[in-house]
Design a protein around this motif. Structure first.
Motif, PDB file in Angstrom:
ATOM      1  N   SER A  88       1.877  -1.485  -0.196  1.00 60.65           N
ATOM      2  CA  SER A  88       3.226  -0.949  -0.036  1.00 60.65           C
ATOM      3  C   SER A  88       3.140   0.554   0.266  1.00 60.65           C
ATOM      4  CB  SER A  88       4.094  -1.238  -1.255  1.00 60.65           C
ATOM      5  OG  SER A  88       3.388  -0.977  -2.428  1.00 60.65           O
ATOM      6  N   PRO A  89       4.054   1.048   1.079  1.00 65.06           N
ATOM      7  CA  PRO A  89       3.940   2.409   1.622  1.00 65.06           C
ATOM      8  C   PRO A  89       3.991   3.492   0.536  1.00 65.06           C
ATOM      9  CG  PRO A  89       5.701   1.178   2.690  1.00 65.06           C
ATOM     10  CD  PRO A  89       5.247   0.360   1.539  1.00 65.06           C
ATOM     11  N   PHE A  90       3.255   4.534   0.780  1.00 67.68           N
ATOM     12  CA  PHE A  90       3.233   5.695  -0.102  1.00 67.68           C
ATOM     13  C   PHE A  90       4.074   6.777   0.545  1.00 67.68           C
ATOM     14  CE2 PHE A  90       1.155   9.693  -1.540  1.00 67.68           C
ATOM     15  CZ  PHE A  90       1.328   9.542  -2.908  1.00 67.68           C
ATOM     16  N   ASN A  91       5.213   7.106  -0.064  1.00 67.84           N
ATOM     17  CA  ASN A  91       6.133   8.076   0.514  1.00 67.84           C
ATOM     18  C   ASN A  91       6.447   7.746   1.967  1.00 67.84           C
ATOM     19  OD1 ASN A  91       6.443   9.542  -1.774  1.00 67.84           O
ATOM     20  ND2 ASN A  91       4.971  11.128  -1.236  1.00 67.84           N
ATOM     21  N   ASN A 115       4.630   6.172   4.029  1.00 68.97           N
ATOM     22  CA  ASN A 115       3.459   5.988   4.881  1.00 68.97           C
ATOM     23  C   ASN A 115       2.779   4.659   4.541  1.00 68.97           C
ATOM     24  OD1 ASN A 115       3.137   8.754   6.197  1.00 68.97           O
ATOM     25  ND2 ASN A 115       3.316   9.245   4.014  1.00 68.97           N
ATOM     26  N   PRO A 116       2.707   3.752   5.500  1.00 65.27           N
ATOM     27  CA  PRO A 116       2.035   2.474   5.215  1.00 65.27           C
ATOM     28  C   PRO A 116       0.575   2.715   4.825  1.00 65.27           C
ATOM     29  CG  PRO A 116       3.199   2.393   7.298  1.00 65.27           C
ATOM     30  CD  PRO A 116       3.217   3.819   6.850  1.00 65.27           C
ATOM     31  N   ILE A 117       0.080   1.854   3.971  1.00 72.37           N
ATOM     32  CA  ILE A 117      -1.309   1.973   3.510  1.00 72.37           C
ATOM     33  C   ILE A 117      -2.094   0.784   4.005  1.00 72.37           C
ATOM     34  CG2 ILE A 117      -2.751   1.714   1.448  1.00 72.37           C
ATOM     35  CD1 ILE A 117      -0.994   3.604  -0.003  1.00 72.37           C
TER      36      ILE A 117
END
Lengths: 475, 1051
Positions: free
Chosen positions: B688-691, B693-695
């Motif tokens: 799941s994205p961090f801020n 941003n996709p991971i």
């Protein structure tokens, strides 16, 4: 008869005729085979911060060794009573190699039209950072054959450091605004100039790491750096700022479900002795109202019963600055860059005043934690206990760097070993006959999975013990 | 036009008449039991080499028309009787007496692909278990019912109660993959997964436990590739072939009613000490259970002596805000008292019948089992139908449907998993880290407010059982449609399309306020699975007896198999509104994952049995699979088998009173096996994205684009012999199985870049011997004694892991010690820490008086037993029959992580030694200058001086010293597994009541462990889960002993 055989064949064919190709069926619908460098980069930065700031490597291990934190429950690691399957032993190794380095190598392996030169330079910088963490912790590590062999050889620590300096030189050469945009960068937002500063600052860190052993190379490396090319302000500090759940700061996350640690008595006492205004930032007042008038640290290396009997509510938790969900994971602070310059000056590698850099470094650390009052800072610096001691720069820098590193267990551990200050004392229940670890074991799985290389490394470096001194740790 | 129609009709009618006029003869007669002269109902009578025939009615009577001319021979078959052939020379009603099948060689058994074969013609070992032997067993899991009954079959389980079980036939043949056999019900492969135990810490039942034992007619175990080659890929670990009951001709209404009830109680609880209570260093006082008092955050029992002194406790009354001190006393049965009597109720009714052209059986069964742990329950409803209809003389159609609903309001916790935050789902965790003074009654009273003896790590155990639950609902349909066409004499075409489909949904709740579980907000997750396997097959079968000497039974077939697995998981890890269990009621972003896996295999196969004079048989099979999971170059693979049998006693005509028959058999076979889906390319997983941003992160397993199929080759020899008129029947089997080119996610040093890399490597060898002995030592008119024995010994050896020989150990899993496959050793080594020793074997002790651990891990044992065996005694006196099964597994080791904790936490009895002068403690002065009487000297030699260690340490420190070595035990056991006592009412008696049959039986399961290592704190057969990490017990729920009563009524 014939028609029945025909019937049989028709049936057989009918059952397959509607089929899609077997290759289509075996195409993985759950994950992609083609990576996006931006997504990989976010993953590495986030997972790297989690490792550096998280349980096993940081507060469950090195943060206890350097006595920033102390265990109030389950003090095994705080007593150094750990095996080669403990989290501090296995997690940095496993995460470092498979989660961080492999994904960085993934970026490096992409075609240039997918990942531009800047992506690759950023990846190389981050990879150097990870390798550095690993060699600082274990000593000889697989470096040159990582990703190339199922049983990679261990390179000597010296070769790793030297190799990393070369890798970083390549990264700095490659980093240029013209080389394309970097996306997914949660550290610097794709600011290539800042990445160049991080890469240079890492070179500075590494050069000092080897300074006691490879004086000439250290000097040459640092002399080639220009101060403006280094991290030059707190705004340029290398850090990952955490976010909303589930991406909360791992240190604060611990206290959501557990309650095993407190701030160490060692650092609380030191901060008190120096009347250090960072104390209220680093520590909370104890919960218990009777003792709440003053900060109290927990002692390191106690028997479980003794640790517990200090009273969970009578000992200070780490400060709320650190225990908020969105607290940053600092990887390379401006203060550290200045401390490094101070030492470089003290060693005569660069011109300039070691003392000036030293004072700037402390000031930068104060600013980092929100203390900006010039008078407060000046008063602090004026204390004889704080003043720069040119006769023993290792003590001045060692102690102040140790304070500034609060929370950054892995680097505090490396610098404590190299500078030999502050002079820490192992806890009464510690199991290493009064010694404090100077490295960690290789993970137990290495013996079975990479036995030959492991044995060669142990033969070169010394027994696979917590107390074996690493190559860089000359004194 | 009109004329044309008229002509056509005329032609048609005349055609029909001409057919009818074609010399039809009516054959009739009765079939009776030779001994009792009672009619045999449902026996089949066929004219040899023709499709004409009939089935006897409820009077044993049959009648049918034939076009054949006299003399003609009839074949009469009925299960449990010798197949008989008679020659008719004239058209007269005949009485045919069938004799019971004593010579089990004449048995007809179901073999691969559902083909019925005479047992004597088989070139491999097979073992039949009759439905009755499984029925009336109080275990609710069909797999458990097999324990001890068949040679070479090994069962382990999480507990004897609700939960999953593992079955292994002839040892582990796969280093890394699934080793359990394929289950096939009436030709339909059925799934036996135990999905996602690890993540939930719940002991879900293995899927084949869905089957209703009442529906089973026979269960046939095909023990290896030789028997199962036709099943292809999945035959390497054997096949359990289940044939369900079918409609047969009935004398009465054909209604069968069963009812049963059984009660289960816990056994094999660990031995606890009752001398010292909670705390550490002898001190304790409760304030908040979180460290607010004196050592009250401590979940160990190193506290004050339980001598009645007054101490504030978690259940002490609070007067004016002050917690009163109450007597500090032991509650020796506090763990035992937590558990309840589990009750299982079973009700079944079926109706079955058959006529000239049809047969059907319709049954339903309801089972309700409550576990020994409070508020655990599984309810299961089965509805099954099977029917066949003869459309014309040549065409038969039929269908089977089994619909199963499993509804479990709460599944008990299990021993092992990956998510440590859910470890406390297993109730045993807090009984292992326990305060021995705790009163279970007080816990019960504190259920609704979550008042607990420790608030740091655990919720009140009743709160946990009643509010932090995982429910499971599974809807499953297993069924097929099939038809067969008799194309010509001896030539049949069969077609079947089948499915096994289920959806399985689990809902896990943590009630708001579950702070002990680290979930003060509460949480809710849904975990849903859809699993299916569809098979469509077409088979052309040709049977012919060419002469008196030669016969042929051959087939060619084609099969398409589609597998699909889907999972959707959603987790609200912090509830926004308390106690509202929906996935949208989440403080944090919802965690959601989904997974889809598909695969397809096309198969062509052929088999032939060539018989010579009914005493020599050659069986050949070949199969070619084309699998979607392999790269196109290696996707198609062929594998053959050849087995033979010779009935020496017939061939050489050496039958006499001593030797009744003798058969030798042997063969060689190979099976190929494909990979799991999506193992050809290394992938990147999205997080799941961090801020925003996709991971993306690389899988830590490096896949392999050049995978080849795995191969398992097996050679088997055997002999079957009957002595003294078959009063003694011996079946002996020897086998040697090599599995090569195994697809292994070979664990590699993370420094290689991946924690595992997929390779075709690895070779594992299994050799073994199996003996089955059936004897009837006594047989008189009223009394008989049957004594059956089985024995099996299997030795595995990991020959190679990688081609280069660089790797020496494959880590199957880690559960305390590692469970590994080490080159040159038996499969399943327990590899862990050991004490450091000198050349004499003395344990080395440091200057601090504590033993030292060897830095290198050592092999501490193997989980596989040296041999297993079972003895069944059956005594029958008139209508009363008593049967008892004793079985044993001898050799092998088991590591107990519970024992390690229980001793370290001062909870187990073992931790008593040295705790005070009374328990042998030495007087000493500790570092604080305190004089104490809990000193112990660890027996060993000082590492530096070489002198015997003389440093005194506290008992608490002493018992906290551990190496895995210390807690490895002998896993041998001898168990009185089952006893059943059945009384069948005489027909003459019950007929007066209007009942066709009535039997009552009393059964007991897991009756007693007759032998085991006394220091082991659990049943030696326990396991963490149904995977390959065996030989480790930890947090095992105590096993269950059950007693039950069953009634079976026929109308």
């Amino acid at each position: 008869m014939k028609k029945y055989i025909t019937l049989f064949i028709v049936t057989a064919v009918l059952t397959t005729a509607c089929s899609e190709s077997l290759d289509d069926i075996n195409k993985n619908p759950n994950a992609t085979e083609i990576p996006d460098p931006a997504y990989l980069l976010t993953g590495v930065e986030k997972n790297g911060a989690d490792l550096y700031w998280g349980n096993s490597a940081d507060y469950g291990g090195t943060l206890l060794f350097v006595q920033h934190w102390a265990a109030i429950q389950y003090p095994d690691a705080d007593k150094y009573d750990i095996t080669n399957t403990a989290g501090i032993v296995t997690t940095p190794w496993n995460t470092g190699y498979t989660t961080l380095i492999t994904n960085l190598n993934g970026i490096l392996a992409l075609n240039d039209d997918i990942a531009n030169a800047n992506y690759k330079a950023v990846a190389l910088t981050l990879r150097s950072w990870v390798f550095l963490l690993l060699t600082d912790l274990y000593g000889d590590i697989p470096y040159s054959e990582v990703g190339k062999s199922v049983v990679p050889k261990y390179d000597t620590q010296k070769d790793v450091y030297v190799g990393l300096l070369a890798d970083l030189t390549q990264a700095t050469t490659q980093l240029a605004a013209a080389n394309g945009a970097v996306k997914g960068d949660v550290i610097y937002g794709g600011d290539v100039a800042k990445w160049k500063k991080f890469a240079n600052s890492l070179k500075l860190r590494i050069a000092l790491r080897i300074a006691d052993k490879e004086d000439a190379l250290a000097k040459q490396t640092i002399a080639a750096l220009n101060v403006p090319d280094l991290i030059g302000s707190n705004a340029e500090t290398v850090k990952v700022v955490y976010s909303t759940s589930p991406y909360n700061n791992p240190q604060q996350d611990h206290f959501v479900s557990r309650n095993d640690y407190r701030i160490s008595k060692t650092i609380v006492d030191k901060l008190k002795a120096l009347s250090d205004p960072r104390l209220p930032v680093y520590a909370q007042l104890p919960k218990d109202t009777e003792s709440a008038s003053d900060y109290a640290g927990g002692a390191n290396g106690l028997y479980a019963a003794d640790a517990m009997s200090q009273g969970l509510d009578k000992i200070s938790l780490p400060g709320t600055y650190f225990l908020t969900p969105t607290a940053p994971a600092v990887i390379y602070s401006y203060a550290e860059a200045l401390f490094n310059l101070s030492e470089a000056a003290a060693r005569g590698y660069i011109s300039g005043s070691a003392e000036t850099y030293y004072k700037q470094a402390i000031t930068a650390s104060f600013n980092q934690f929100g203390i900006t009052d010039a008078t407060v800072i000046a008063d602090y610096l004026a204390q004889p206990t704080v003043a720069y001691n040119a006769a023993n720069y290792k003590q001045s820098i060692g102690e102040q760097k140790w304070i500034a590193f609060f929370g950054q267990g892995l680097d505090a551990f490396a610098e404590w070993r190299r500078l030999d200050y502050p002079q820490l004392v192992a806890g009464p229940a510690s199991v290493l006959e009064g010694k404090i670890p100077t490295r960690v074991f290789y993970p137990g799985t290495e013996q079975s999975l990479n036995g030959k290389s492991y044995k060669a490394a142990v033969a070169n470096q010394g027994p696979d013990l917590l107390t074996t001194k690493l190559w860089f740790d000359a004194y | 036009m009109k004329q044309q129609i008229y002509r056509f009709i005329l032609f048609f009618v005349s055609f029909i008449f001409s057919v009818n006029a074609y010399s039809q003869t009516t054959i009739s007669g009765t079939v009776v039991d030779k001994n009792t002269k009672e009619p045999v109902i449902g026996a089949s009578i066929h004219v040899k080499s023709a499709s004409e025939g009939a089935i006897t009615d409820h009077n044993g009577h049959f009648e049918f028309k034939t076009k054949q001319s006299f003399p003609l021979s009839l074949t009469i078959r009925f299960i449990g009787y010798k197949t008989q052939e008679i020659d008719l020379y004239e058209n007269q009603p005949v009485e045919i007496g069938l004799s019971e099948n004593v010579n089990f060689l004449d048995e007809v058994v179901v073999t691969a692909l559902g083909i019925s074969r005479e047992k004597k013609s088989l070139g491999y070992a097979t073992q039949n278990i009759k439905g009755d032997e499984l029925n009336g067993n109080t275990s609710t899991n069909i797999v458990n019912a097999l324990a001890g009954k068949a040679a070479g079959v090994r069962i382990t389980n999480g507990s004897g109660d609700i939960g999953g079980s593992r079955i292994i036939i002839r040892g582990e043949t796969s280093i890394a993959g699934n080793n359990q056999p394929l289950f096939v019900v009436d030709g339909i492969p059925v799934d036996n997964s135990q999905l996602n135990v690890g993540d939930q810490y719940r002991d879900f039942r293995n899927a084949v436990a869905d089957l209703n034992p009442d529906d089973i007619e026979t269960l046939n175990i095909l023990k290896g590739p030789n028997a199962a080659a036709l099943y292809g890929s999945r035959a390497a670990h054997g096949v359990v072939l289940i044939t369900t009951k079918k409609g047969t001709v009935q004398k009465g209404l054909g209604i069968n009613v069963t009812a049963g009830v059984s009660f289960a109680n816990i056994v094999n609880l660990a031995k606890y000490q009752n001398e010292f209570g909670q705390g550490t260093e002898g001190e304790f006082s409760f304030v908040d259970g979180k460290g607010g008092g004196v050592n009250d955050g401590y979940d160990e029992s190193w506290g004050p002596r339980l001598d009645g002194r007054l101490i504030p406790q978690f259940d002490s009354p609070i007067v004016d805000g002050v917690r009163q001190a109450t007597p500090w006393v032991a509650h020796p049965n506090n763990v035992k008292d937590f558990f309840e009597t589990g009750v299982t109720q079973d009700y079944g009714i079926s109706i079955a019948n058959a006529g000239d052209k049809y047969s059907y059986r319709l049954g339903t069964h309801y089972q309700d089992q409550t576990g020994t742990a409070p508020n655990t329950q599984i309810k299961k409803t089965n509805v099954s139908y099977s029917g066949d209809y003869e459309l014309t003389k040549r065409i038969k159609v039929g269908a089977n449907v089994n619909y199963i609903v499993t509804d479990a309001p709460n599944i008990p916790g299990t021993s092992n998993g990956s998510a440590s935050s859910l470890r406390a789902n297993n109730i045993m965790l807090q009984f292992l880290w326990f305060g021995r003074q705790v009163d279970t009654q007080s816990l019960k009273e504190g259920q609704t407010v979550n008042r607990n003896w420790n608030a740091n790590y655990y919720d009140n155990p009743y709160w946990q059982q009643f509010y932090n639950t995982t429910e499971q609902k599974r809807n499953r349909i297993i069924g097929d449609v099939h038809f067969s066409v008799n194309l010509a004499e001896g030539l049949d075409f069969r077609f079947r399309t089948s499915t096994d489909y289920y959806n399985d949904k689990r809902k896990s709740k943590f009630r708001t306020g579950s702070s002990g579980a680290g979930r003060p907000d509460g949480s809710y997750s849904e975990d849903a699975y859809i699993v299916s396997e569809d098979n469509t097959e077409a088979i052309l079968n040709y049977t012919r007896k060419f002469s008196d000497d030669w016969s042929l039974d051959a087939l060619i077939g084609y099969n398409v198999r589609n597998n699909r697995y889907e999972n959707n998981f959603q987790n609200a890890s912090k509830l926004a509104a308390p106690d509202l269990y929906t996935v949208s009621n989440s403080k944090d972003p919802l965690v959601s994952t989904n997974l889809l896996r598909r695969s397809r295999v096309y198969s062509d196969y052929a088999s032939a049995q060539i018989g010579f004079r009914s005493w020599a048989f050659l069986n050949l099979t070949g199969r070619n699979d084309i699998s979607s999971t392999l790269p196109s170059a290696n996707r198609s693979y062929f594998y053959p088998s050849a087995t033979a049998s010779v009935i020496l006693s017939d061939a050489l005509d050496i039958k006499n009173n001593v030797l009744s028959f003798l058969k030798l058999r042997g063969g060689w076979s190979e099976v190929g096996s494909d990979a799991d889906p999506y193992q050809l390319a290394t992938v990147y997983n999205l997080g799941s994205p961090f801020n925003g941003n996709p991971i993306q992160t690389s899988s830590t397993t490096k896949n392999n684009a050049d995978l080849k199929p795995e191969r398992t080759q097996s050679t088997e020899f055997g002999a079957e012999a009957g002595f003294l008129n078959n009063r003694i029947v011996l079946d002996l089997a020897l086998y040697n199985t090599n599995s090569i080119d195994q697809i292994i996610g070979l664990q590699t040093s993370p420094a290689s870049g991946y924690s595992s890399q997929l390779v075709n490597a690895g070779k594992i060898n299994n050799k073994g011997i199996e003996v089955q002995l059936r004897t009837t030592p006594v047989k008189t008119k009223d009394f008989s004694w049957g004594l059956d024995l089985n024995y099996a010994a299997n030795r595995s050896k990991v020959v190679e892991l990688d081609k280069e020989g660089l790797l020496t150990r494959y880590v199957i899993g880690t559960a305390g010690p590692q469970i590994v496959a080490a080159v040159g050793e038996r499969y399943g080594a327990i590899f862990g820490t050991a004490w450091k020793r000198n050349a004499n074997g003395d344990i080395l002790v440091g200057d601090n008086g504590r033993p030292l651990r060897d830095p290198s891990n050592k092999t501490l044992g193997y989980f596989t037993p040296d041999w297993t065996g079972g003895i069944t005694n059956t005594f029958t006196y008139k209508n009363l029959s008593l049967s008892a099964l004793i079985d044993a597994g001898i050799g092998g080791s088991i590591y107990s992580s519970s024992a390690s904790t229980g001793v370290m936490a001062g909870v187990y009895e073992q931790s008593l030694s040295g705790r005070s002068a009374e328990f042998g403690g030495l007087t000493w002065t500790d570092a604080n200058g305190k004089v104490r009487d809990d000193g112990v000297i660890f027996q060993g030699v000082n590492e530096n001086t070489g002198q015997p260690n003389n440093v005194i340490i506290s008992a608490e420190t002493y018992h906290g010293q551990s190496a895995h070595e210390k807690y490895v035990y002998d896993a041998s056991y001898v168990k009185l597994r089952d006893i059943s006592l059945t009384y069948t009412f005489k027909k003459s008696v019950i007929q007066k009541w209007g009942i066709g049959g009535l039997s009552v039986s009393a059964v007991a399961h897991n009756v007693a462990i007759l032998y085991r290592d006394k220091n082991l704190d659990a049943d030696p057969e326990t396991a963490l889960n149904t995977g390959n990490v065996q030989g480790v017990t930890g947090l095992a729920r105590p096993s269950a002993r059950s007693f039950g009563l069953n009634v079976n009524l026929k109308f």
